[in-house]
Write an enzyme that holds these catalytic residues in place. Sequence first.
Site: not given
Ligand SMILES: NC(=O)c1ccc[n+]([C@@H]2O[C@H](COP(=O)([O-])OP(=O)(O)OC[C@H]3O[C@@H](n4cnc5c(N)ncnc54)[C@H](O)[C@@H]3O)[C@@H](O)[C@H]2O)c1
Length: 253
Positions: A143, A156
């Site tokens: 991130s 985080y």
């Molecule tokens: N959305 C943003 O703005 C953003 C920005 C930077 C980084 N990220 C990163 O992107 C990645 C995906 O996030 P997203 O935004 O798609 O969020 P999201 O909440 O839509 O998806 C995250 C997924 O991870 C799964 N998950 C959570 N805990 C888990 C576990 N213990 N075991 C297996 N699966 C698990 C959830 O069920 C969900 O389907 C993450 O690592 C997040 O930190 C997101």
Amino acid sequence: MAKDLKGVRALVTGAGSGIGRAVARRLAAGGCRVAASDVKEDRVDEVARLIRGEGGDALAIAADVAQQKDVDRMTTETVSAFGGLDVVVNNAGVGYAAFIETVEDAEIDRVLGVNLLSVIRITRAATPHLKKSGRGRIVNVASVEGIRGSGLLPVYSATKAGVIGMTRSNAVELARFGVTVNAVCPGPIQTEMLSPLLADEKYHEKLIKGVPMRRLGVPEDVAGAVAFFASEESSFITGNVLVIDGGMTVKAL
Ligand SMILES: NC(=O)c1ccc[n+]([C@@H]2O[C@H](COP(=O)([O-])OP(=O)(O)OC[C@H]3O[C@@H](n4cnc5c(N)ncnc54)[C@H](O)[C@@H]3O)[C@@H](O)[C@H]2O)c1
């Protein structure tokens, strides 16, 4: 879409929604056989069905990446189904917004477990298979919060900075086995993770103002970059950290 990833065997964690779901679909559209894994069983079944409906090849695996036994089972199931493993996308993650003085012990453990320790454990379990592949790829979803400081995400941010450190160390260690290790650093992407923050209209507006492109990202903005790191075209690129944020982190005032 060109089948630039035909027959490539991939495991995507957190594939049930958001970025992981878009990555799983993009890899499958490129010809990958995709093991779509998530802690939410109904979600992985749904994503696997969706991918199959789009003509792709998908396997659904319910697994909690914070549990060592699930990590082992997820890796074994993928390797037995596909006969090996070429690409791992460490995407599963959870958010946690709290100022440092209010950070709770249970949350520290939870966020470290899902966002950082899982990446260490999955990489350890997958590495022997990736070495055998001859074109192994690890793509870690970090991130921009692992690079910059927002002031609201201390735990985080620490996990994401940790993922970047892991990426670089593993890139050096695994280069001689033809395994590349890269990270993507998304900025604000419209997914469920961000929705509690976006519910606050003022925060939403402020967030968009901070992005020179004046929009939030969508999961597909990240999926294309992950597919590139998974492809043959990136075979001499390793240890890279690619920021995908519409210019947010390079913006001065
Ligand atoms: N959305 C943003 O703005 C953003 C920005 C930077 C980084 N990220 C990163 O992107 C990645 C995906 O996030 P997203 O935004 O798609 O969020 P999201 O909440 O839509 O998806 C995250 C997924 O991870 C799964 N998950 C959570 N805990 C888990 C576990 N213990 N075991 C297996 N699966 C698990 C959830 O069920 C969900 O389907 C993450 O690592 C997040 O930190 C997101």
